[in-house]
Design a protein around this motif. Sequence first.
Motif, PDB file in Angstrom:
ATOM      1  N   SER A 113       0.928  -1.033   0.103  1.00 22.87           N
ATOM      2  CA  SER A 113       0.314   0.261   0.057  1.00 22.87           C
ATOM      3  C   SER A 113       0.819   0.960   0.375  1.00 22.87           C
ATOM      4  O   SER A 113       0.767   2.031  -0.745  1.00 22.87           O
ATOM      5  CB  SER A 113      -1.113  -0.098   1.485  1.00 22.87           C
ATOM      6  OG  SER A 113      -1.235   0.962   1.619  1.00 22.87           O
ATOM      7  N   TRP A 115       4.152   1.963  -1.422  1.00 23.05           N
ATOM      8  CA  TRP A 115       4.690   2.035  -2.309  1.00 23.05           C
ATOM      9  C   TRP A 115       3.435   2.314  -3.452  1.00 23.05           C
ATOM     10  O   TRP A 115       4.379   3.195  -4.383  1.00 23.05           O
ATOM     11  CB  TRP A 115       6.108   0.850  -2.717  1.00 23.05           C
ATOM     12  CG  TRP A 115       6.470   0.649  -1.803  1.00 23.05           C
ATOM     13  CD1 TRP A 115       7.233  -0.429  -0.964  1.00 23.05           C
ATOM     14  CD2 TRP A 115       7.981   1.618  -1.548  1.00 23.05           C
ATOM     15  NE1 TRP A 115       8.143  -0.017  -0.384  1.00 23.05           N
ATOM     16  CE2 TRP A 115       8.866   0.975  -1.133  1.00 23.05           C
ATOM     17  CE3 TRP A 115       7.941   2.871  -2.431  1.00 23.05           C
ATOM     18  CZ2 TRP A 115      10.229   1.470  -0.270  1.00 23.05           C
ATOM     19  CZ3 TRP A 115       9.377   3.799  -1.891  1.00 23.05           C
ATOM     20  CH2 TRP A 115      10.393   3.680  -1.255  1.00 23.05           C
ATOM     21  N   ASN A 116       2.215   1.875  -3.172  1.00 24.72           N
ATOM     22  CA  ASN A 116       2.039   2.172  -4.284  1.00 24.72           C
ATOM     23  C   ASN A 116       1.216   3.280  -4.476  1.00 24.72           C
ATOM     24  O   ASN A 116       1.142   4.331  -5.466  1.00 24.72           O
ATOM     25  CB  ASN A 116       0.422   1.573  -4.117  1.00 24.72           C
ATOM     26  CG  ASN A 116       0.378   0.136  -4.786  1.00 24.72           C
ATOM     27  OD1 ASN A 116       1.252  -0.648  -5.912  1.00 24.72           O
ATOM     28  ND2 ASN A 116      -0.610  -0.910  -3.706  1.00 24.72           N
ATOM     29  N   LYS A 117       1.802   3.951  -3.050  1.00 21.29           N
ATOM     30  CA  LYS A 117       1.037   5.645  -2.855  1.00 21.29           C
ATOM     31  C   LYS A 117       2.529   5.971  -3.003  1.00 21.29           C
ATOM     32  O   LYS A 117       1.922   7.870  -4.200  1.00 21.29           O
ATOM     33  CB  LYS A 117       0.945   6.287  -1.341  1.00 21.29           C
ATOM     34  CG  LYS A 117       0.107   7.597  -1.290  1.00 21.29           C
ATOM     35  CD  LYS A 117       0.358   6.970  -0.170  1.00 21.29           C
ATOM     36  CE  LYS A 117       0.128   9.319   0.627  1.00 21.29           C
ATOM     37  NZ  LYS A 117       0.183   9.020   2.062  1.00 21.29           N
ATOM     38  N   LYS A 118       3.870   5.438  -2.685  1.00 22.16           N
ATOM     39  CA  LYS A 118       4.672   6.132  -3.546  1.00 22.16           C
ATOM     40  C   LYS A 118       5.055   6.539  -5.044  1.00 22.16           C
ATOM     41  O   LYS A 118       5.380   7.285  -5.252  1.00 22.16           O
ATOM     42  CB  LYS A 118       6.317   5.690  -3.049  1.00 22.16           C
ATOM     43  CG  LYS A 118       6.177   5.983  -1.392  1.00 22.16           C
ATOM     44  CD  LYS A 118       6.092   7.372  -1.157  1.00 22.16           C
ATOM     45  CE  LYS A 118       7.957   8.132  -1.443  1.00 22.16           C
ATOM     46  NZ  LYS A 118       7.902   9.247  -0.838  1.00 22.16           N
ATOM     47  N   HIS A 119       4.788   5.243  -5.360  1.00 17.86           N
ATOM     48  CA  HIS A 119       5.027   5.495  -7.163  1.00 17.86           C
ATOM     49  C   HIS A 119       3.629   6.351  -7.714  1.00 17.86           C
ATOM     50  O   HIS A 119       4.089   7.410  -8.337  1.00 17.86           O
ATOM     51  CB  HIS A 119       4.060   3.599  -7.868  1.00 17.86           C
ATOM     52  CG  HIS A 119       4.575   3.452  -9.126  1.00 17.86           C
ATOM     53  ND1 HIS A 119       6.053   3.736  -9.636  1.00 17.86           N
ATOM     54  CD2 HIS A 119       3.589   3.155 -10.181  1.00 17.86           C
ATOM     55  CE1 HIS A 119       5.554   3.464 -10.371  1.00 17.86           C
ATOM     56  NE2 HIS A 119       4.388   3.508 -11.769  1.00 17.86           N
ATOM     57  N   GLU A 120       2.910   6.493  -7.588  1.00 17.95           N
ATOM     58  CA  GLU A 120       1.670   7.822  -7.485  1.00 17.95           C
ATOM     59  C   GLU A 120       2.269   8.762  -7.843  1.00 17.95           C
ATOM     60  O   GLU A 120       3.086   9.529  -8.511  1.00 17.95           O
ATOM     61  CB  GLU A 120       0.244   7.167  -6.619  1.00 17.95           C
ATOM     62  CG  GLU A 120      -0.460   6.344  -7.359  1.00 17.95           C
ATOM     63  CD  GLU A 120      -0.561   6.262  -8.965  1.00 17.95           C
ATOM     64  OE1 GLU A 120      -0.994   7.112  -9.648  1.00 17.95           O
ATOM     65  OE2 GLU A 120      -1.146   5.235  -9.157  1.00 17.95           O
ATOM     66  N   GLU A 121       2.910   9.133  -6.793  1.00 17.35           N
ATOM     67  CA  GLU A 121       3.632  10.657  -6.099  1.00 17.35           C
ATOM     68  C   GLU A 121       4.988  11.566  -7.141  1.00 17.35           C
ATOM     69  O   GLU A 121       4.998  11.922  -7.620  1.00 17.35           O
ATOM     70  CB  GLU A 121       3.498  10.561  -4.667  1.00 17.35           C
ATOM     71  CG  GLU A 121       3.064  10.461  -3.885  1.00 17.35           C
ATOM     72  CD  GLU A 121       3.378  10.811  -2.650  1.00 17.35           C
ATOM     73  OE1 GLU A 121       5.044  10.630  -2.030  1.00 17.35           O
ATOM     74  OE2 GLU A 121       2.100  10.716  -1.549  1.00 17.35           O
ATOM     75  N   TYR A 122       5.670   9.752  -7.097  1.00 18.58           N
ATOM     76  CA  TYR A 122       6.650   9.506  -8.194  1.00 18.58           C
ATOM     77  C   TYR A 122       6.353  10.220  -9.652  1.00 18.58           C
ATOM     78  O   TYR A 122       7.293  10.392 -10.435  1.00 18.58           O
ATOM     79  CB  TYR A 122       7.419   7.968  -7.727  1.00 18.58           C
ATOM     80  CG  TYR A 122       8.164   8.095  -9.395  1.00 18.58           C
ATOM     81  CD1 TYR A 122       9.965   8.920  -9.386  1.00 18.58           C
ATOM     82  CD2 TYR A 122       8.297   7.059 -10.325  1.00 18.58           C
ATOM     83  CE1 TYR A 122      10.886   8.488 -10.118  1.00 18.58           C
ATOM     84  CE2 TYR A 122       9.138   6.998 -10.934  1.00 18.58           C
ATOM     85  CZ  TYR A 122      10.278   7.872 -11.271  1.00 18.58           C
ATOM     86  OH  TYR A 122      11.420   7.120 -11.888  1.00 18.58           O
ATOM     87  N   LYS A 123       5.645   9.689  -9.811  1.00 18.91           N
ATOM     88  CA  LYS A 123       4.907  10.023 -11.410  1.00 18.91           C
ATOM     89  C   LYS A 123       4.294  11.182 -11.714  1.00 18.91           C
ATOM     90  O   LYS A 123       4.974  11.913 -12.863  1.00 18.91           O
ATOM     91  CB  LYS A 123       3.699   8.249 -12.433  1.00 18.91           C
ATOM     92  CG  LYS A 123       3.733   7.293 -12.158  1.00 18.91           C
ATOM     93  CD  LYS A 123       2.940   6.757 -13.132  1.00 18.91           C
ATOM     94  CE  LYS A 123       1.580   6.709 -12.125  1.00 18.91           C
ATOM     95  NZ  LYS A 123       0.335   5.662 -12.447  1.00 18.91           N
ATOM     96  N   LEU A 124       3.827  11.630 -10.638  1.00 17.87           N
ATOM     97  CA  LEU A 124       3.078  13.541 -11.189  1.00 17.87           C
ATOM     98  C   LEU A 124       4.881  13.273 -10.748  1.00 17.87           C
ATOM     99  O   LEU A 124       5.127  14.979 -11.876  1.00 17.87           O
ATOM    100  CB  LEU A 124       2.739  13.357  -9.789  1.00 17.87           C
ATOM    101  CG  LEU A 124       1.058  13.011  -9.402  1.00 17.87           C
ATOM    102  CD1 LEU A 124       0.619  13.185  -9.044  1.00 17.87           C
ATOM    103  CD2 LEU A 124       0.587  13.472 -11.021  1.00 17.87           C
ATOM    104  N   ASN A 127       6.835  13.350 -14.561  1.00 14.24           N
ATOM    105  CA  ASN A 127       5.945  13.950 -15.143  1.00 14.24           C
ATOM    106  C   ASN A 127       6.209  15.626 -15.527  1.00 14.24           C
ATOM    107  O   ASN A 127       6.377  16.319 -16.594  1.00 14.24           O
ATOM    108  CB  ASN A 127       4.325  14.611 -14.813  1.00 14.24           C
ATOM    109  CG  ASN A 127       3.726  12.683 -15.854  1.00 14.24           C
ATOM    110  OD1 ASN A 127       4.359  12.145 -16.288  1.00 14.24           O
ATOM    111  ND2 ASN A 127       2.773  12.470 -15.044  1.00 14.24           N
TER     112      ASN A 127
END
Length: 306
Positions: A113, A115-124, A127
Amino acid sequence: MSYTYTRTELEKSIVLALRTLGGSASRKDIRKEMANSGYEGLTYNDVFGFKVSKNGNKYIPFMFDFNFGIQNLNHIGYVEKPVRNSDIVLTDAGLNDDLKNFPTAEQQDKIDSYWNKKHEEYKLRKNSSETDENSTEDEVIDFSADSSDQEDTAETKWKTELLNQLMQFDPGKFESFSRLLISKMGVTIDKERGVMQSGDHGIDGFGYFTSDEFRTSRVAIQCKRYTKGSVSEPEIDRFKGVMDSFNAEYGIFVTTSSFTDKAKKKATQGTNTVTLINGQDLADLVEKYQLHITPVTIYTLDDYYY
């Protein structure tokens, strides 16, 4: 030291290393303990081996798994939140929990849970910034890295480069380098018997060390510039035999690589013990004695900017 590395989960090994070290240690000391003790089948090359990218950069894949492991342990409450320039510290749970079924399903859910959240922050963030298109996935500073991770990675990078350059030395230059380093450590090289060329007498140097109690000991020096493999027990045994012919009380064996477990055991047997200096020890000593290196100052952004 270039090698094939398989990405792996290191959380359990990190906890075992920290428990052995008393529950608190620097990242560097944790990695050394992991390499020396072989937790979960880890080897010296797993921990310190490097890869070379297409554009020639050198990096240690283990570091990415190691930094992820520290983050995961913090998230499930096994280590205290890492603080810049401070040791990693086990919590009561990290010290005392039974690791037989580690990680539990609940712990794994928390990790996933997070890292899923961190991955979304990373994608932002990705970009809104540029990434070197020539870099491999492993080379890009992973989005888990805090400022402490980045400082640790910077130190690891120059030490990896140092060892790579030492491996390029011819045997004579490496022996000369080793004698120079050992002299910085307090050993006075014998001007007549202290400078041995490769293959001469079975040792690469000889000198004297005087302790704080003014006791002087005879010291034999051996150097092995390995690009792969580890120094084995027979090599330590042969060195000890030559030490006897020089009446040396102890020896120093220097290598750019590592030592097998049997070699480590042989080094401490008998009366004429041998101090073993592996590649990472070598890099640490170069840093300690500032041997032909130039310190530089770098800055990292505080959490305020994020």
